[in-house]
Design a protein around this motif. Structure first.
Motif, mmCIF file in Angstrom:
data_model
loop_
_atom_site.group_PDB
_atom_site.id
_atom_site.type_symbol
_atom_site.label_atom_id
_atom_site.label_comp_id
_atom_site.label_asym_id
_atom_site.label_seq_id
_atom_site.Cartn_x
_atom_site.Cartn_y
_atom_site.Cartn_z
ATOM 1 N N UNK A 781 -28.288 -23.730 -28.485
ATOM 2 C CA UNK A 781 -26.968 -25.196 -28.142
ATOM 3 C C UNK A 781 -25.891 -24.023 -26.592
ATOM 4 N N UNK A 782 -26.964 -25.281 -25.949
ATOM 5 C CA UNK A 782 -25.784 -25.050 -23.815
ATOM 6 C C UNK A 782 -25.343 -26.013 -24.048
ATOM 7 N N UNK A 783 -25.890 -26.601 -23.573
ATOM 8 C CA UNK A 783 -25.332 -28.618 -23.277
ATOM 9 C C UNK A 783 -23.528 -28.575 -23.821
ATOM 10 N N UNK A 784 -23.888 -29.026 -25.399
ATOM 11 C CA UNK A 784 -23.022 -28.695 -26.443
ATOM 12 C C UNK A 784 -21.753 -28.695 -25.816
ATOM 13 N N UNK A 785 -22.005 -27.444 -25.591
ATOM 14 C CA UNK A 785 -20.738 -26.146 -25.011
ATOM 15 C C UNK A 785 -19.899 -26.603 -23.897
ATOM 16 N N UNK A 786 -21.158 -26.494 -22.879
ATOM 17 C CA UNK A 786 -20.606 -26.564 -21.797
ATOM 18 C C UNK A 786 -20.385 -27.620 -21.370
ATOM 19 N N UNK A 787 -20.764 -29.066 -21.488
ATOM 20 C CA UNK A 787 -20.288 -29.948 -21.464
ATOM 21 C C UNK A 787 -19.235 -30.371 -22.379
ATOM 22 N N UNK A 788 -18.033 -30.172 -23.187
ATOM 23 C CA UNK A 788 -17.061 -29.987 -23.567
ATOM 24 C C UNK A 788 -15.644 -29.517 -22.442
ATOM 25 N N UNK A 789 -16.043 -29.010 -21.387
ATOM 26 C CA UNK A 789 -15.310 -28.934 -20.048
ATOM 27 C C UNK A 789 -14.734 -27.890 -20.146
ATOM 28 N N UNK A 790 -13.698 -27.762 -18.702
ATOM 29 C CA UNK A 790 -13.446 -26.268 -18.661
ATOM 30 C C UNK A 790 -12.410 -26.014 -19.157
ATOM 31 N N UNK A 791 -11.778 -26.320 -20.489
ATOM 32 C CA UNK A 791 -10.566 -26.031 -21.013
ATOM 33 C C UNK A 791 -11.621 -24.894 -22.210
ATOM 34 N N UNK A 792 -12.603 -25.599 -22.923
ATOM 35 C CA UNK A 792 -13.296 -24.482 -23.907
ATOM 36 C C UNK A 792 -14.232 -23.688 -22.486
ATOM 37 N N UNK A 793 -15.439 -23.151 -21.127
ATOM 38 C CA UNK A 793 -15.372 -22.753 -20.838
ATOM 39 C C UNK A 793 -14.348 -21.281 -20.294
ATOM 40 N N UNK A 794 -13.133 -21.721 -20.133
ATOM 41 C CA UNK A 794 -11.736 -20.879 -20.767
ATOM 42 C C UNK A 794 -11.922 -19.799 -21.670
ATOM 43 N N UNK A 795 -12.710 -20.628 -22.297
ATOM 44 C CA UNK A 795 -12.019 -19.526 -23.727
ATOM 45 C C UNK A 795 -13.521 -18.823 -23.826
ATOM 46 N N UNK A 796 -14.650 -19.513 -23.379
ATOM 47 C CA UNK A 796 -15.988 -18.728 -23.532
ATOM 48 C C UNK A 796 -15.303 -17.546 -22.096
ATOM 49 N N UNK A 797 -15.178 -18.158 -21.434
ATOM 50 C CA UNK A 797 -15.124 -17.009 -19.907
ATOM 51 C C UNK A 797 -14.103 -15.039 -20.763
ATOM 52 N N UNK A 798 -13.199 -15.894 -21.740
ATOM 53 C CA UNK A 798 -12.567 -14.637 -21.910
ATOM 54 C C UNK A 798 -13.275 -14.014 -22.821
ATOM 55 N N UNK A 799 -13.955 -14.409 -23.717
ATOM 56 C CA UNK A 799 -14.836 -13.670 -25.190
ATOM 57 C C UNK A 799 -15.646 -13.092 -24.447
ATOM 58 N N UNK A 800 -16.066 -13.760 -23.361
ATOM 59 C CA UNK A 800 -17.248 -12.811 -22.809
ATOM 60 C C UNK A 800 -16.554 -11.368 -21.919
ATOM 61 N N UNK A 801 -15.226 -11.701 -21.610
ATOM 62 C CA UNK A 801 -15.010 -10.410 -21.061
ATOM 63 C C UNK A 801 -14.246 -9.231 -22.337
ATOM 64 N N UNK A 802 -13.611 -10.147 -23.094
ATOM 65 C CA UNK A 802 -13.065 -9.248 -24.356
ATOM 66 C C UNK A 802 -14.658 -8.562 -24.897
ATOM 67 N N UNK A 803 -15.735 -8.898 -25.145
ATOM 68 C CA UNK A 803 -17.322 -8.546 -25.283
ATOM 69 C C UNK A 803 -17.244 -7.283 -24.235
ATOM 70 N N UNK A 804 -17.542 -7.492 -22.915
ATOM 71 C CA UNK A 804 -17.335 -6.621 -22.432
ATOM 72 C C UNK A 804 -16.462 -4.760 -22.227
ATOM 73 N N UNK A 805 -15.026 -5.593 -22.512
ATOM 74 C CA UNK A 805 -13.722 -4.665 -22.822
ATOM 75 C C UNK A 805 -13.975 -4.057 -23.642
ATOM 76 N N UNK A 806 -14.887 -4.883 -24.797
ATOM 77 C CA UNK A 806 -15.022 -4.156 -26.188
ATOM 78 C C UNK A 806 -14.155 -4.506 -26.880
ATOM 79 N N UNK A 807 -13.192 -5.127 -26.644
ATOM 80 C CA UNK A 807 -12.200 -5.684 -26.804
ATOM 81 C C UNK A 807 -11.778 -7.090 -28.443
#
Length: 914
Positions: A781-807
């Motif tokens: 799934x790609x578009x189902x997530x992206x089309x949910x809008x900016x607020x969800x993508x903020x969460x996705x961004x934080x999770x990506x950063x958390x994964x990179x920092x092992x948090x």
């Protein structure tokens, strides 16, 4: 399994100009010069009463154009062309015969579809001719036979919006089509009876040079004056003058005594023929076209071909219709007189002659002409029999439009009592998504067999139940469908494979929308043996698509893709690259491609399905087409196209009474308004959903209700009432989970996470969304997530950063970082052009404000200001609709607006419009 079905045989001579020897024609140089002078104009109209040489002039002009390298399509019209589907089919075939690269599978689209397909086919033909670039001329011979408004409208469309490289040449006994408007635009060349009359020089050439008559100049002048240059009268005169001992006396008698051409024919032409030849003429006059075998059958004279050639040699108004001189026809004027004389002298033979002709055409699979002659013989019952015998064959070969055209020729009062025919009519209308006519036909079947007890009647009533279930499925209802088709989906069913295959598809649709996804796929595996032995692609295409829908609902996108691709491949192999079946299968496949981020491939498939209009399959296919294509257009920045698509979807939902489609379209409207910051308009959209859907086990009702609840939640979120928004979203999540509807469960988690994040509960948002992201990564799934809008993508961004920092949050399954990165990268790429906010960088989306408009764009703005539609603007400016859309996109970009009304307001502000 049958491959592509053979079409109902077309009359090949319809697409060939009459065959004239150059040596047998008077050169019309002065009229050719008129046509050459006006060759840049859209229409050449040659109109005059019968016998003035209209078709002959068109043939001569065709030859001139061909010498100059212009392909010229020829279509000889008849009364059947009043059926607009038949007219368009014949027009396309005529074009394909001279330009095989044009028109593709448009005939199949017409046969397998209707309504919107007619508009699509015309538009597509215009666009293809325009893209072709090279000149193309089309001759429409005998337009006066057309009186149906729909066929006339089709020609007017070509005249109004046809490209500059398309020229139309129309011959007619009346001064028609759209001449007034074209005159105003200086786009018509007219040649009328006054111009068509032979002048003195042409009469001399005809009488002395061509026919080698022994006449002096005074005889020629008197004959020319008395006939006023009427070509038919001059030709009739030559037939008698050839054998006259005193031509001058005959000419004087003709000049002063003969007041009707009928008298002249009777006294000086027909009565001079051998009795057997005269009888042959009269007998064969009942046919609009003749070949040797048909002429022999009708006349009872075995030398049919030899006699036709003898009549041609004698110049008895018989013209060959093909180069091989296989088919002939009498001149209309001559045929009319022969029929009147036949009725006067041998009225008792007419019925037998028509019956014989009908039998001959039926034996040679020329059904339309067989029906025409049966009706002319007064054999109405026989005509119905002819159509009834072939009806289901036509349906199973996807020739629904042909069947319905034939049925329209039959006496209406005989049809309700014909259950076998009515079943075929019901199937044809059902497959064309004409619910009411299909239901009427089913009602006729049931009424006709109400008291029947024999096995054949019981089978017919059972088939009526299957059609009823099919009507229900197209109407997006499943309450009785399973019961109706149950007798046909048992082990070793003793029914036609097509019935079993269709019944299996209907039951599969019920399985999907009662959440029995595994059974849906298993059922289709069982049904494959029946799909393989059906004629035409539809059963197999629908079966694979329905199995794919079941897989998609379970987030098995790999299986769904395989099944959708099999459906498209089957449709293209059996029915054609751009067939109706291929376009239908393209809708779910396009939806899947979009989900995976393959936007270009998705757009191509969905655009093709969208061209089918309101009648594009079951509601699932229409939702995929309208809503997914609208999202793609939003990503392209084409906001006007987005609103247009959603308006079309709403109109289709209203027209077909599909609440689920209506709710899906309104959901897209609402999310678009909210994305643009227009809460008031979003509330108006929600108010449009007036029907409250109750809970239940019906997945169609549940989906409709979920759309409504999500809309309500989004409005509450926009108003800051997060607790209020969480309640309907939680309800959706629990309902979806309880029935194992995995895709709906995933989207509900995403909606809940957004509201939780906005409310400040970031931890709950993460705990809610991570399982959805894990499922998304696993399934693609790609578009189902992206089309949910900016607020969800903020969460996705934080999770990506958390994964990179092992948090990574404790206790939660890890989401692959490459999946999260892909989501963010795709979103950032979208933000460059999208018409709505994708990420929190709105400034990057602002267009350059003050770029000047060109002259054509200003013309279009003025027409927008007058309230004209795209179609009306295209007709007014002589452009195609696609060209207008291209200009509109440019106008919106330059003005920094998104809609038609805004462009007019901005143009006034800039004083472009006053």
């Amino acid at each position: 399994m049958d491959t592509k079905a053979p079409p109902t045989p077309a009359v090949s001579t319809k697409f060939q100009a009459p065959t004239y020897d150059d040596d047998g024609l008077v050169s019309r140089d002065r009229l050719i010069d008129v046509l050459r002078e006006g060759r840049a104009k859209r229409l050449a109209l040659i109109h005059a009463p019968a016998g003035f040489g209209k078709t002959t002039l068109a043939v001569q002009w065709q030859r001139v154009l061909r010498i100059e390298g212009v392909p010229v399509a020829w279509l000889s019209l008849d009364r059947d062309d009043n059926d607009v589907v038949w007219f368009l089919s014949h027009l396309i075939e005529a074009v394909r015969r001279v330009e095989p690269t044009l028109a593709g599978d448009l005939v199949d689209v017409l046969e397998e579809h209707s309504g919107d397909a007619q508009r699509y086919v015309l538009t597509e033909l215009v666009n293809q001719v325009a893209e072709h670039g090279r000149p193309l001329a089309i001759v429409l011979d005998d337009w006066h036979l057309i009186d149906a408004p729909t066929t006339a409208a089709a020609l007017e469309f070509l005249l109004d919006v046809g490209p500059d490289n398309l020229r139309l040449i129309v011959t007619s006994r009346t001064r028609s089509p759209a001449v007034g408007r074209l005159r105003v635009r200086n786009q018509v060349t007219e040649i009328d009876a006054t111009q068509l009359r032979f002048d003195h020089k042409e009469s001399v050439a005809f009488l002395l040079d061509l026919n080698a008559l022994d006449l002096d100049s005074e005889d020629v002048h008197r004959l020319w004056s008395s006939t006023d240059g009427w070509v038919a009268a001059l030709q009739l005169a030559t037939l008698s003058l050839r054998n006259s001992d005193d031509p001058s006396a005959l000419i004087r008698g003709f000049s002063g005594r003969h007041h009707s051409i009928g008298d002249y024919l009777a006294e000086n032409v027909l009565n001079a023929l051998p009795a057997d030849l005269l009888d042959f003429l009269l007998a064969t006059s009942v046919c609009d076209r003749l070949c040797g075998d048909l002429a022999a059958a009708v006349s009872g004279q075995r030398r049919g071909q030899a006699l036709l050639e003898e009549l041609e040699r004698r110049d008895m108004f018989l013209r060959p219709l093909d180069d091989n001189r296989e088919w002939f026809r009498y001149h209309h004027l001559f045929a009319g007189y022969l029929r009147r004389r036949l009725e006067r002298d041998h009225a008792d033979r007419i019925v037998t002659l028509h019956r014989t002709a009908s039998a001959w055409f039926a034996d040679h699979d020329l059904l339309s002409e067989a029906v025409t002659h049966a009706l002319a013989a007064g054999n109405d019952t026989g005509a119905v029999d002819l159509v009834e015998r072939q009806a289901m064959h036509l349906v199973e070969h996807s020739r629904m439009a042909t069947l319905l055209g034939l049925v329209n020729k039959l006496p209406k009062f005989l049809l309700p009592s014909r259950p076998t025919l009515q079943i075929a009519v019901a199937w044809a209308n059902c497959l064309l998504q004409r619910a009411q006519p299909a239901q009427t036909a089913i009602d006729h079947v049931r009424a006709a067999l109400a008291s029947a007890t024999d096995d054949t009647s019981k089978d017919t009533l059972g088939e009526a139940d299957v059609v009823q279930a099919c009507i229900d499925v197209y109407g997006d209802r499943i309450d009785r469908a399973a019961t109706l088709v149950a007798p046909y989906i048992v082990d070793n069913p003793g029914y036609r494979p097509w019935l079993v295959a269709v019944s299996s598809n209907i039951r599969t649709f019920v399985d999907i929308h009662t959440f029995d996804y595994r059974t849906a796929q298993t059922r289709q595996q069982w049904a494959n043996a029946f799909h393989a032995t059906t004629r035409g692609p539809y059963a197999g295409v629908y079966g694979r698509c329905f199995a794919g829908l079941a897989a998609f609902a379970q987030l098995d996108l790999v299986t769904a893709e395989r099944l959708y691709q099999e459906a498209v491949a089957l449709a293209r192999r059996v029915a054609g690259q751009h067939s109706h079946a291929a376009r239908l299968a393209g809708a779910p496949l396009g939806r899947l491609y979009y989900e995976r981020g393959e936007t270009d491939a998705a757009e191509r498939l969905l655009e093709e399905c969208h061209e089918l209009g309101a009648e594009s399959g079951v509601a699932d296919f229409m939702i995929a087409t309208y809503t997914t294509l609208a999202r793609i257009k939003a990503l392209r920045g084409d906001i006007e196209d987005v609103w247009s698509l959603l308006d079309e979807g709403d109109e289709a939902a209203s027209q077909l009474a599909l609440p689920r489609l209506s709710a899906a379209v309104d959901y897209e409207r609402l999310r678009l308004h909210l994305a643009l910051g227009d809460t008031g308009s979003a509330q108006n959209v929600l108010a449009h959903q007036t029907e409250e859907i109750a809970r239940g086990d019906d997945g169609i009702a549940m989906a409709t209700r979920h759309y409504q609840l999500t809309m309500r939640a989004r409005i509450l979120t926009a108003q800051g009432d997060y607790d209020g928004a969480l309640r309907p979203l939680s309800e959706i999540f629990h309902e979806s989970s309880s029935v194992a509807w995995r895709y709906a469960e995933t989207t509900a988690r995403i909606e809940l996470a957004i509201v939780l994040s906005l409310s400040g509960d970031s931890d709950a948002a993460v705990r809610t969304v991570v399982p959805a992201l894990v499922s998304g990564a696993r399934s693609g799934l790609v578009r189902t997530v992206i089309d949910a809008g900016p607020e969800l993508l903020k969460i996705v961004g934080r999770l990506r950063d958390a994964g990179r920092c092992r948090r990574w949050p404790a206790g939660l399954t890890t989401v692959p970082s490459d999946y999260l990165s892909r989501l963010l990268a795709t979103a950032h790429a979208d933000a460059e052009r999208a018409a709505i906010p994708i990420i929190d960088r709105p400034a990057e989306r602002n267009p350059t404000p003050e770029e000047p408009l060109n002259a054509r764009e200003i013309d279009i703005l003025r027409l927008l200001d007058r309230g004209l539609s795209n179609t009306e603007i295209a007709r007014n400016l002589g452009l195609t609709i696609n060209t207008i859309k291209w200009y509109l996109k440019s106008i919106y970009t330059k003005l920094g607006v998104a809609r038609r009304g805004e462009s007019v307001s901005e143009a006034r502000r800039r004083r472009i419009l006053t």
